[in-house]
Design an enzyme around this catalytic site. Structure first.
Site, PDB file in Angstrom:
ATOM      1  CG  HIS A 141      -2.094  -0.950   1.031  1.00 30.58           C
ATOM      2  ND1 HIS A 141      -3.250  -0.859   1.771  1.00 30.58           N
ATOM      3  CD2 HIS A 141      -2.268  -2.008   0.200  1.00 30.58           C
ATOM      4  CE1 HIS A 141      -4.089  -1.827   1.402  1.00 30.58           C
ATOM      5  NE2 HIS A 141      -3.500  -2.535   0.449  1.00 30.58           N
ATOM      6  CG  ASP A 142       4.982   3.381   1.305  1.00 34.93           C
ATOM      7  OD1 ASP A 142       4.389   4.322   1.858  1.00 34.93           O
ATOM      8  OD2 ASP A 142       6.162   3.463   0.917  1.00 34.93           O
ATOM      9  CD  GLU A 184      -8.252  -4.138   1.621  1.00 33.26           C
ATOM     10  OE1 GLU A 184      -8.560  -4.810   0.632  1.00 33.26           O
ATOM     11  OE2 GLU A 184      -7.097  -3.688   1.801  1.00 33.26           O
ATOM     12  CG  HIS A 235      -3.810 -11.688  -1.664  1.00 30.68           C
ATOM     13  ND1 HIS A 235      -4.157 -11.385  -2.971  1.00 30.68           N
ATOM     14  CD2 HIS A 235      -3.675 -10.494  -1.035  1.00 30.68           C
ATOM     15  CE1 HIS A 235      -4.228 -10.079  -3.115  1.00 30.68           C
ATOM     16  NE2 HIS A 235      -3.934  -9.517  -1.959  1.00 30.68           N
TER      17      HIS A 235
END
EC number: 1.11.1.7
Length: 710
Positions: A224-225, A373, A466
């Site tokens: 996410h960065d 999220e 994931h």
């Protein structure tokens, strides 16, 4: 400079019908036709974008919600990102319309530079002047590379390490046209692949005996960065998202994931999972390729942009501009035993309120729109803003003459260094194992010729994480024992779940779970928990979840990703062609046979699936292909970053020595009520073994930041 495209070549690529119409020899004819066409396209593209925003707002206010609405919230483009995607949409749709009725407008070709200007694409020339003497990064990542200021900045195309592969050579993904072959075989439906390869019947996880939950969570923080590709809108004035959502009608940017016969979801969710294609940007001069290129809304650099945002307007909103201390804004409505939470988003109601209307707790506002999220990500964001404010406050005591901007920038700079150090010192060595030195040699300094842009394939390589997510999130008390009556939360219940933080225990029990509970092991026979494979964004029983494995496969096709063997060749690895050869690579004949039965050839295996299916390298948690792709990308973002923490001149020698004392355990000690932490928080830990009092954990000495007022 006028850049021209010979239209017959374009039409061969587009496979669009061409009429015999031809324009006048008047030199202004082409300009007028391009202008009129683009203006026509802008009308309905702008309408589609406005309708999408209105529809999302309306969806949040109704009592009937869907997984699609929650996904839309996460993938909805905003600000400059939205503008860039809209321009890309206008450019592509205008090109399609022009190619349908023009033959050779000026006798030379179509002026793509003019088309780009009319569509609102970024001009080739820099739009801002770089202050090359500034000691701080820009928020957008612009000006990092002095020779090519846009390199690595936000809202640019993801880099291609291999050329895109689309059905039509331009934008249509493989799997779009029924019966269309790839390497002589039809592609299997993503959900069928997920059902046969990613699923496992016994839902009990195989836990990683040597990696903590923090190891899993840090992977998402890093992701996410560095990269985010929001979805685009419909590309047609006649096709709507409702047709995709409700009727599974493929068209324009709707690419639904169909359920195969016998799939249990056929009874609960209809024929498909809705899927919208990723946002893309305009091609750039000299227009060597017109293939669709997906956007990276973030800076490519490891710079804590998930905390501060790559969007200037949001970056300002995230700050407490009424304070002289350079602080980040915090929540003024609620707190965590006196410690701050991030502010709430202004959108009313937000998805976090929607999934629990009784609690009525909004989502958090952060530098990345995905902050809420899931609950462990929201916990991480909370830790980061607390640490920024702690650093800024301490720096102000050391340097009372520093103004608000200097305090903010220095604290931001330290936070960026913390994420860089933690990633390269604590995370990557136990991810890449013995292969790390091969792909990421010791640092030799900044190299402005290194391209730091995030590659398109990297956005799929990072999705290995994931398969490390277990089915349960744990909350632990001060003795690292189960916290309260609901200490074990099923994963699907923690999506958009800020109310648990605000009204049910705060972040401390969850942080202890990160430190003392194990990640899931990425296992060939137990790939993805059903909590993600069937219940993604299913916070309660009234909403039916998505399948993350299917989404990953469909997204790789959407992005025009080359297949498994192409990437094996890129990395200098063997390219299996037969069942026997694939069995040898996978060290698993049963898995290899399933893959061959589905795909026909190893060359067609979707990159995400093929990469995560490989056996792990020694002392690592990914296979040979992923070590190559991940290693090359991390080496590039380090060596191509002028503001990398080790680059001489970014920090002083004394500051660099001090920064090396930073650790995640110290971050916890300084920003929570937790007083016992593990020495090695990324490794699996069983309390009390390996845990020490916070007084035994090194502190960041800020004295090297003290300066004398001039």
């Amino acid at each position: 400079m006028k850049v021209l495209l010979h239209l017959p070549a374009l039409l061969a690529s587009l496979t669009l019908l061409q009429t015999a119409a031809s324009a006048s020899d008047d030199p202004t004819a082409e300009t007028d036709i391009i202008h009129d066409t683009v203006e026509e396209v802008k009308v309905w593209v702008n309408k589609a974008f406005l309708d999408s925003r209105d529809r999302l707002k309306m969806a949040m206010t109704t009592k009937i919600h869907s997984t699609r609405h929650l996904s839309d919230y996460l993938k909805h483009a905003k600000g400059r990102t939205r503008t860039a995607i809209r321009s890309g949409q206008v450019w592509e749709e205008s090109l399609k319309k022009l190619s349908q009725f023009l033959t050779n407008v000026t006798g030379q070709g179509l002026d793509l530079t003019l088309l780009s200007w009319e569509a609102g694409c970024d001009p080739p020339a820099p739009t801002m002047t770089c202050n090359i003497s500034s000691p701080y990064r820009t928020i957008t990542g612009y000006c990092n590379n002095r020779k090519n200021p846009a390199l690595g900045s936000a809202n640019r195309a993801l880099a291609r390490w291999l050329p895109a592969e689309y059905e039509d050579g331009l934008s249509l993904p493989y799997g779009w046209t029924p019966g269309k072959m790839r390497n002589g075989f039809p592609l299997p439906q993503p959900r069928e692949v997920s059902n046969q390869i990613a699923a496992y019947l016994n839902e009990e996880d195989v836990l990683d005996q040597k990696r903590s939950m923090l190891f899993m969570q840090w992977g998402q923080i890093v992701d996410h960065d560095m990269d985010f590709a929001p979805e685009t809108e419909m590309g047609s004035d006649t096709y709507t998202k409702a047709q995709c959502d409700e009727h599974c009608i493929q068209g324009d940017n709707c690419f639904p994931i169909m359920f195969p016969p016998g799939d249990p979801k056929l009874k609960t969710q209809g024929k498909c999972m809705p899927f919208f294609r990723a946002g893309f940007v305009c091609p750039t001069p000299p227009y060597k390729s017109l293939a669709r290129e997906q956007i990276n809304a973030l800076t490519s650099f490891l710079d804590a942009s998930l905390v501060y945002s790559p969007e200037p307007s949001l970056a300002n909103r995230l700050r407490n501009l009424s304070s002289p201390l350079g602080l980040m804004a915090v929540n003024e409505e609620v707190s965590d035993n006196g410690r701050p939470f991030p502010p709430f988003v202004k959108m009313k109601p937000s998805p976090c309120e929607v999934i629990n209307a009784t609690a009525g707790v909004p989502c958090f506002l952060a530098g990345d729109s995905r902050a809420s999220e899931q609950i462990l990500l929201a916990t991480s964001h909370t830790l980061f803003i607390r640490e920024h404010n702690r650093l800024a406050t301490e720096l102000s005591r050391l340097n009372p003459h520093w103004d608000r901007e200097t305090l903010y920038q220095e604290a931001r700079k330290i936070m960026g260094a913390f994420i860089q150090i933690t990633t390269f010192r604590d995370y990557l060595p136990i991810l890449l194992g013995d292969e790390m030195q091969k792909w990421i040699p010791p640092y030799q300094g900044y190299n402005e010729s290194v391209d730091p842009r995030i590659s398109n394939v990297f956005t799929f390589a990072l999705r290995f994480g994931h398969l490390e997510i277990p089915s349960t999130v744990y909350r632990l008390d001060e003795n690292y024992q189960p916290w309260g009556s609901e200490s074990e939360l099923p994963l699907h219940t923690v999506f958009f779940n800020t109310w648990r933080l605000v009204k049910d225990g705060g972040i401390d029990p969850l942080v202890r779970g990160l430190l003392a509970k194990n990640a899931k092991l990425m296992h060939q026979n137990k790939m993805m928990t059903g909590e993600l494979r069937n219940k993604l964004f299913q916070p309660n029983h009234t909403i039916h979840g998505f399948d993350l494995a299917s989404i990953n496969i469909q997204r790789s096709r959407d992005h025009g990703q080359p297949g498994y063997n192409s990437w094996r060749a890129f990395c200098g690895l063997s390219q299996p062609k037969t069942l026997e050869e694939l069995s040898a690579v996978m060290k698993n004949e049963v898995l290899a046979k399933k893959l061959m039965d589905l795909y026909g050839t190893p060359s067609n295996i979707d990159i995400w699936l093929g990469a995560v299916a490989e056996p792990l390298v020694h002392r690592g948690r990914v296979g040979p292909l992923l070590t190559c792709l991940l290693g090359q990308q991390f080496q590039r973002i380090r060596d191509g970053d002028r503001f990398w923490w080790e680059n001489p001149g970014v920090f002083t020698e004394k500051q660099r020595e001090s920064l090396q004392k930073m650790s995640f355990s110290r971050l916890v000690c300084d920003n929570t009520g937790i007083d016992k932490v593990p020495l090695n928080p990324f490794q699996a830990n069983a309390y009390p073994h390996g845990f020490v009092d916070c007084s035994s954990i090194d502190k960041l000495d800020l004295s090297p930041w003290a300066s004398v007022k001039e």
